[in-house]
Design a protein around this motif. Structure first.
Motif, PDB file in Angstrom:
ATOM      1  N   TYR A   6      32.399 -20.620  -3.309  1.00  0.00           N
ATOM      2  CA  TYR A   6      33.691 -19.934  -3.204  1.00  0.00           C
ATOM      3  C   TYR A   6      34.558 -20.252  -4.426  1.00  0.00           C
ATOM      4  N   PRO A   7      35.404 -19.309  -4.838  1.00  0.00           N
ATOM      5  CA  PRO A   7      36.287 -19.571  -5.972  1.00  0.00           C
ATOM      6  C   PRO A   7      37.132 -20.829  -5.725  1.00  0.00           C
ATOM      7  N   LYS A   8      37.360 -21.573  -6.783  1.00  0.00           N
ATOM      8  CA  LYS A   8      38.117 -22.827  -6.694  1.00  0.00           C
ATOM      9  C   LYS A   8      39.437 -22.604  -5.969  1.00  0.00           C
ATOM     10  N   GLY A  18      29.794 -16.668   0.210  1.00  0.00           N
ATOM     11  CA  GLY A  18      30.305 -16.908  -1.137  1.00  0.00           C
ATOM     12  C   GLY A  18      29.595 -16.089  -2.201  1.00  0.00           C
ATOM     13  N   THR A  19      29.818 -16.477  -3.438  1.00  0.00           N
ATOM     14  CA  THR A  19      29.218 -15.829  -4.598  1.00  0.00           C
ATOM     15  C   THR A  19      27.696 -15.840  -4.474  1.00  0.00           C
ATOM     16  N   PRO A  20      27.031 -14.718  -4.731  1.00  0.00           N
ATOM     17  CA  PRO A  20      25.570 -14.692  -4.657  1.00  0.00           C
ATOM     18  C   PRO A  20      24.955 -15.730  -5.608  1.00  0.00           C
ATOM     19  N   PHE A  21      24.038 -16.526  -5.087  1.00  0.00           N
ATOM     20  CA  PHE A  21      23.343 -17.522  -5.914  1.00  0.00           C
ATOM     21  C   PHE A  21      22.022 -17.869  -5.257  1.00  0.00           C
ATOM     22  N   ASP A  22      20.949 -17.679  -6.001  1.00  0.00           N
ATOM     23  CA  ASP A  22      19.615 -17.999  -5.511  1.00  0.00           C
ATOM     24  C   ASP A  22      19.127 -19.285  -6.167  1.00  0.00           C
ATOM     25  N   PRO A  23      19.235 -20.408  -5.459  1.00  0.00           N
ATOM     26  CA  PRO A  23      18.820 -21.676  -6.062  1.00  0.00           C
ATOM     27  C   PRO A  23      17.313 -21.751  -6.316  1.00  0.00           C
ATOM     28  N   THR A  24      16.538 -20.907  -5.653  1.00  0.00           N
ATOM     29  CA  THR A  24      15.088 -20.945  -5.863  1.00  0.00           C
ATOM     30  C   THR A  24      14.707 -20.347  -7.221  1.00  0.00           C
ATOM     31  N   LYS A  25      15.629 -19.621  -7.842  1.00  0.00           N
ATOM     32  CA  LYS A  25      15.385 -19.041  -9.163  1.00  0.00           C
ATOM     33  C   LYS A  25      15.870 -19.964 -10.282  1.00  0.00           C
TER      34      LYS A  25
END
Length: 141
Positions: free
Chosen positions: A58-60, A85-92
């Motif tokens: 999430y934005p600060k 929250g912001t899209p983020f794929d930690p597996t990539k």
């Protein structure tokens, strides 16, 4: 360890809530009689993954939640982390070269690397504007 389980907890994106996560994981694992070493490993992996959501999804300064679902079918313990929250794929995320000296490594990524080393399967999907990270640990009978 054949008991089935489906429990969940919702935490705010606030690091002060991490002890609630630890209690949740401890209680779930206790109900399933999972050995202490495995519980410690799963707590470490879950804390890394959830703190990443708390710090970066999430934005600060904005408020957001992370839902954590614990599912067990007797053979596998599964934790599903869901946030909007912001899209983020930690597996990539690029795997850090842990053979390099610390001062030569890129910053970041060790937490994700740790999660993938502890858990048997880590997967990500983005569905309905939500990040869904699934962490699975095979249970030994």
């Amino acid at each position: 360890m054949s008991e089935e389980l489906n429990q969940s907890i919702t935490l705010p994106n606030d690091i002060a809530a991490v002890p609630q996560l630890t209690n949740f994981v401890d209680n779930v694992c206790s109900r399933l009689n999972i050995d202490g070493s495995t519980v410690m490993q799963m707590n470490l992996a879950l804390e890394e993954a959830v703190v990443n959501v708390m710090n970066y999804a999430y934005p600060k300064g904005s408020k957001g939640d992370v839902d954590i679902r614990a599912l067990c079918d007797g053979a596998q313990m599964k934790f599903v982390l869901i946030d909007s929250g912001t899209p983020f794929d930690p597996t990539k995320h690029q795997t850090p070269d842990v053979q390099l000296p610390a001062d030569e490594r890129a910053i970041g990524g060790l937490g994700i690397f740790l999660v993938t080393q502890i858990m048997d399967n880590v997967s990500y999907e983005r569905r309905n504007e939500k990040n869904i990270l699934t962490l699975c640990k095979n249970l030994k009978n």
